[in-house]
Design an enzyme around this catalytic site. Structure first.
Site, PDB file in Angstrom:
ATOM      1  N   THR A 155     -13.298  69.924 -13.632  1.00 44.07           N
ATOM      2  CA  THR A 155     -12.455  70.424 -14.558  1.00 44.07           C
ATOM      3  C   THR A 155     -12.895  72.014 -14.603  1.00 44.07           C
ATOM      4  O   THR A 155     -12.056  72.778 -15.220  1.00 44.07           O
ATOM      5  CB  THR A 155     -12.840  69.959 -16.070  1.00 44.07           C
TER       6      THR A 155
ATOM      7  N   ARG B 143      -1.914  61.117 -18.068  1.00 45.43           N
ATOM      8  CA  ARG B 143      -2.798  60.191 -18.623  1.00 45.43           C
ATOM      9  C   ARG B 143      -2.336  60.190 -20.077  1.00 45.43           C
ATOM     10  O   ARG B 143      -2.328  58.910 -20.573  1.00 45.43           O
ATOM     11  CB  ARG B 143      -3.966  60.672 -18.482  1.00 45.43           C
TER      12      ARG B 143
ATOM     13  N   LYS C 165      -6.404  63.534 -10.432  1.00 45.15           N
ATOM     14  CA  LYS C 165      -7.077  64.155  -9.352  1.00 45.15           C
ATOM     15  C   LYS C 165      -7.549  62.868  -8.832  1.00 45.15           C
ATOM     16  O   LYS C 165      -7.428  62.552  -7.401  1.00 45.15           O
ATOM     17  CB  LYS C 165      -8.244  64.950  -9.913  1.00 45.15           C
ATOM     18  N   THR C 166      -7.968  61.750  -9.419  1.00 44.44           N
ATOM     19  CA  THR C 166      -8.420  60.415  -8.944  1.00 44.44           C
ATOM     20  C   THR C 166      -7.160  59.977  -8.180  1.00 44.44           C
ATOM     21  O   THR C 166      -7.393  59.506  -7.032  1.00 44.44           O
ATOM     22  CB  THR C 166      -8.829  59.671 -10.096  1.00 44.44           C
TER      23      THR C 166
ATOM     24  N   ASP D  66     -16.256  62.552  -8.891  1.00 42.51           N
ATOM     25  CA  ASP D  66     -15.575  63.302 -10.058  1.00 42.51           C
ATOM     26  C   ASP D  66     -16.747  64.069 -10.846  1.00 42.51           C
ATOM     27  O   ASP D  66     -17.941  63.890 -10.661  1.00 42.51           O
ATOM     28  CB  ASP D  66     -15.280  62.143 -10.904  1.00 42.51           C
TER      29      ASP D  66
END
Ligand code: ADE
Length: 355
Positions: A177, A236, A83-84, A128
């Protein structure tokens, strides 16, 4: 330019768009630096999330043609799916700066006011964990998102005065999330809402190969596939496992990440062929051994496992549900037959009748 607002240290890190980031292995000074080096900086290098990328490219092209800012955007989905990274790519594509912060670091009204007042025209503000924004900050954000204004009150009771201060037009990119935990009014102010999907093995293999190349690690295709299979469908994690497998390759092998090396490294980390780690297996084991496979409530499970509810809900459960190992029912979570079989337990007829 990317400016991150680090929650704890409150330091700012600037990354210039026009400078090529140093991608050599020598530039890795910390995990944080490492993450940045391997982050794709454009849509072509960003693997997966095909339909989101296509939609975003159209929206960006349209807003450039119109000479206007990009509409506010919300990304939701499990952690680690990019997302980032997507937000940073959007800012780069828009030739804008991005300010990165997270909702838990926005405690007082002056935190969010300060962030909004520092923005420049067409900047991207990335928040975030936006579902954790407090009510006051959220209410300050409404007129900022809608009218690009701050409605401030000074003084108390009778002498209180309200004033409206204009701020530059910006794009808010929220990440969460838990889309369901966002208040309706906040959710409604986003012009685009995208759910990031888990990655398949092919996409993750490509990510693993790309990362290994950037970090100057040698890897073969089967080594990449092995890491991809055990990465919980999450880039990740794949990137982390590349590093661990590379350590293993250097110490135990000839420096090349092969299938055998990756298998040994990941077995040593107790990550199984499906990507389950020791916490996943404990969680399923507790449900099977102490609760007959369920249904069991999340609070009970958290206490039994010694993990907090949020970690179970955000980190462990989405993958276990995606894999078909846990099912959510109105009476709580249940372990599926597939999980019993995967862990080598007998799935008895009494459990069958529970389903
Ligand atoms: N690293 C993390 N996420 C990635 C992605 N989606 N594509 C390429 N590299 C990545």
């Amino acid at each position: 330019m990317i400016i991150e607002d680090n929650n704890k240290k409150n330091d700012k890190i600037a990354l210039k768009k026009d400078k090529n980031p140093d991608l050599s292995a020598n530039s890795i000074v910390s995990d944080e630096g490492y993450e940045k080096n391997i982050r794709p900086l454009n849509f072509d290098d960003y693997i997966g999330q095909k339909s989101i990328k296509e939609t975003l490219k159209i929206s960006i092209a349209a807003s450039k043609k119109r000479n206007s800012r990009l509409d506010h955007l919300l990304f939701y989905g499990p952690p680690g799916l990019g997302k980032t990274t997507l937000a940073a790519i959007i800012a780069l594509e828009m030739n804008s700066s991005i300010k990165i912060t997270s909702a838990p670091s926005i405690e007082r009204p002056r935190d969010i006011i300060g962030i909004l007042m520092q923005l420049k025209e067409n900047d991207v503000l990335f928040i975030d964990e936006i579902h954790r924004l407090n009510k006051i900050a959220e209410e300050i954000l409404y007129p900022a998102m809608e009218d690009f204004a701050l409605d401030l009150t000074t003084g108390k009771s009778q002498s209180a005065k309200s004033m409206r201060i204009p701020i530059p037009k910006f794009t808010l990119i929220g990440a969460t999330t838990k889309a369901g935990a966002l208040s309706g009014p906040l959710r409604d102010r986003f012009g685009m809402i995208h759910r990031l999907e888990f990655y398949n093995v092919e996409e993750l293999s490509q990510i693993v190969i790309r990362t290994a190349k950037i970090l100057n690690f040698e890897i073969d295709l089967n080594g990449a596939i092995e890491i991809a299979k055990r990465s919980r469908c999450t880039p990740r994690i794949a990137n982390r496992l590349v590093k661990r497998s590379a350590d293993w390759a250097i110490v135990k092998g000839n420096g090349v990440i092969t299938k055998e090396i990756a298998t040994e490294a990941l077995n040593a980390l107790e990550i199984d062929e499906c990507g389950l780690d020791s916490v996943d297996r404990s969680l399923l084991g507790i449900m099977i051994n102490s609760f007959d496979g369920g249904p069991v409530g999340i609070e009970t499970l958290a206490v039994a496992l010694g993990e907090d509810i949020r970690t179970i809900e955000d980190v462990y459960e989405p993958f276990l549900i995606q894999k078909g190992f846990i099912a959510r029912t109105p009476r709580g979570r249940k372990v599926t037959k597939l999980a019993y079989e995967h862990l080598g337990y007998n799935f008895s007829s009494s459990q069958i009748s529970l389903f």
